[in-house]
Design a protein around this motif. Structure first.
Motif, PDB file in Angstrom:
ATOM      1  N   ASN A 216       0.823  -1.211   0.000  1.00  0.00           N
ATOM      2  CA  ASN A 216       0.000   0.000   0.000  1.00  0.00           C
ATOM      3  C   ASN A 216       0.855   1.258   0.000  1.00  0.00           C
ATOM      4  OD1 ASN A 216      -2.373  -1.464   0.026  1.00  0.00           O
ATOM      5  ND2 ASN A 216      -2.541  -1.445   2.256  1.00  0.00           N
ATOM      6  N   GLN A 219       2.365   1.792  -3.416  1.00  0.00           N
ATOM      7  CA  GLN A 219       1.361   2.303  -4.345  1.00  0.00           C
ATOM      8  C   GLN A 219       1.087   3.780  -4.083  1.00  0.00           C
ATOM      9  OE1 GLN A 219      -1.889  -0.424  -3.658  1.00  0.00           O
ATOM     10  NE2 GLN A 219      -1.229  -1.805  -5.307  1.00  0.00           N
ATOM     11  N   THR A 220       1.051   4.152  -2.807  1.00  0.00           N
ATOM     12  CA  THR A 220       0.846   5.554  -2.448  1.00  0.00           C
ATOM     13  C   THR A 220       1.999   6.414  -2.942  1.00  0.00           C
ATOM     14  OG1 THR A 220      -0.425   4.978  -0.467  1.00  0.00           O
ATOM     15  CG2 THR A 220       0.564   7.174  -0.526  1.00  0.00           C
TER      16      THR A 220
END
Length: 404
Positions: A216, A219-220
């Motif tokens: 995550n 991806q951020t």
């Protein structure tokens, strides 16, 4: 030729305490209206009106004199005002009073304009400090040549023009140039802050990716970096910087929780963590499991460890604790190899070498990959690579390349 004024008219004016031109500041001077025996009633009324009008003009003058204090000299109009006061003290005719009235109004208007010009230029001068501050803040950051040229031109025109609208426009121009420089400097500093924060957060993620799963967060970071490519204003970079700081806060919280949990792990688990780090797997999170892979209980591969392609973690079972150092090194390298296999899954499974040499056996290929890294399968008679082609295939896969 002067028209004689009766002593009675003068006496009435003095008796009223309104000697013309000598009224207290802020007060109005009015002429007495008693008719002279030498003039008709209508002439006296007209003269009184002219005297009142001149008094009104002088009051307008006095208002501007009050405004002029500390700003503009009134000497250029002194003779006009003195002459008007003299006429008011000893009126000669209605026409003379009217003439002086007009001159006084003109003087008042001229003085007002001079004051307005002074005030307009003062407003321009007030913008200089903000401009100087902006220019100073830009040094070493942004080039302000264009803005500076515009400000210099505005200062010059404001100093030479007597049109208050033109002068006000120069003030607005300097304010606009100042805002432009400030915005440019803010954009520069916001970009710098973003770049510095991004570097810090990327380092944080890289350092701790072996502790917690960072999908995550990665991806951020990718989204933030893409957004920064098209960002044009400071506010956007500030927002992205805040997002990076929030990501860092999340990572730190998760790492803190991991460290607390890791401290409670058994010695064998901590040992495997160190061994995985040593063979290049420091970026892979690990966890414990019961040694069972689905329904296939007791299967050798799963009895020791397994790689989960869905969450990117390697899980180790307590059974691995009983093996020697060489076997443990093979184990962690074997599981790490699976990560590279899944990262290149489509190319690998379509490879002729994978099909021919390894018989499409992912475990055998992982054992070969461990062997070319120097950590052979514990059973010496087992030759997972098959031949030189198999060895080259394994070495290339460690580089995320499939050529054969």
């Amino acid at each position: 030729m002067r028209t004689p004024i009766s002593s009675k008219v003068i006496a009435v004016a003095i008796t009223a305490g309104l000697a013309f031109g000598l009224a207290p500041a802020g007060g109005a001077a009015f002429a007495a209206t008693a008719p002279s025996p030498a003039t008709s009633s209508s002439d006296g009324t007209a003269l009184d009106a002219a005297i009142s009008a001149l008094n009104g003009a002088l009051n307008s003058w006095r208002e501007q004199v009050t405004r002029s204090t500390g700003k503009v000299s009134i000497s250029p109009w002194s003779s006009v005002i003195d002459a008007a006061k003299a006429e008011l003290t000893s009126p000669t005719s209605q026409a003379a009073l009217v003439q002086h009235r007009d001159k006084v109004y003109s003087a008042a208007a001229a003085l007002k304009n001079a004051i307005d010009v002074h005030d307009a230029r003062a407003a321009v001068t007030k913008t200089y400090a903000a401009w100087d501050k902006a220019a100073a803040s830009a040094k070493g950051k942004v080039t302000i040549t264009g803005w500076a040229a515009n400000v210099a031109a505005a200062k010059k025109l404001a100093g030479s023009s007597t049109d208050t609208k033109v002068i006000a426009a120069q003030r607005d121009s300097i304010v606009k140039q100042t805002s432009g420089v400030n915005a440019s400097v803010k954009l520069f500093t916001s970009k710098q802050s973003y770049a510095s924060t991004l570097k810090s957060v990327e380092a944080l993620v890289s350092k701790n990716q072996g502790k917690v799963h960072m999908l995550n967060e990665r991806q951020t970071l990718a989204y933030i970096k893409d957004s920064a490519k098209t960002a044009k204003v400071a506010a956007t970079f500030d927002y992205l910087t805040d997002s990076l700081k929030k990501t860092a806060s999340t990572v730190n919280s998760r790492v803190k929780a991991y460290d607390k949990d890791f401290a409670k792990k058994p010695a064998w688990f901590k040992d495997l963590r160190k061994r995985l780090n040593a063979v290049g797997g420091s970026h892979i999170p690990i966890e414990t499991f019961n040694g069972t892979c689905g329904k296939a209980k007791g299967k050798t591969g799963c009895a020791w460890g397994t790689y989960d392609k869905h969450n990117g973690k390697i899980a180790f079972a307590a059974g691995a604790a009983k093996y020697d150092a060489k076997t443990k090194n093979w184990l962690v390298t074997h599981e790490l190899a699976h990560m590279y296999q899944f990262a290149n899954w489509t190319k690998m499974t379509k490879s002729a070498t994978y099909k021919k040499v390894f018989k499409s056996d992912v475990e055998r290929a992982a054992n070969c990959m461990a062997q070319v890294r120097g950590y052979a399968y514990p059973q010496k008679s087992y030759k997972p690579c098959g031949n030189k082609t198999g060895e080259l295939f394994a070495k290339e896969l460690w580089k995320n390349t499939v050529k054969r």
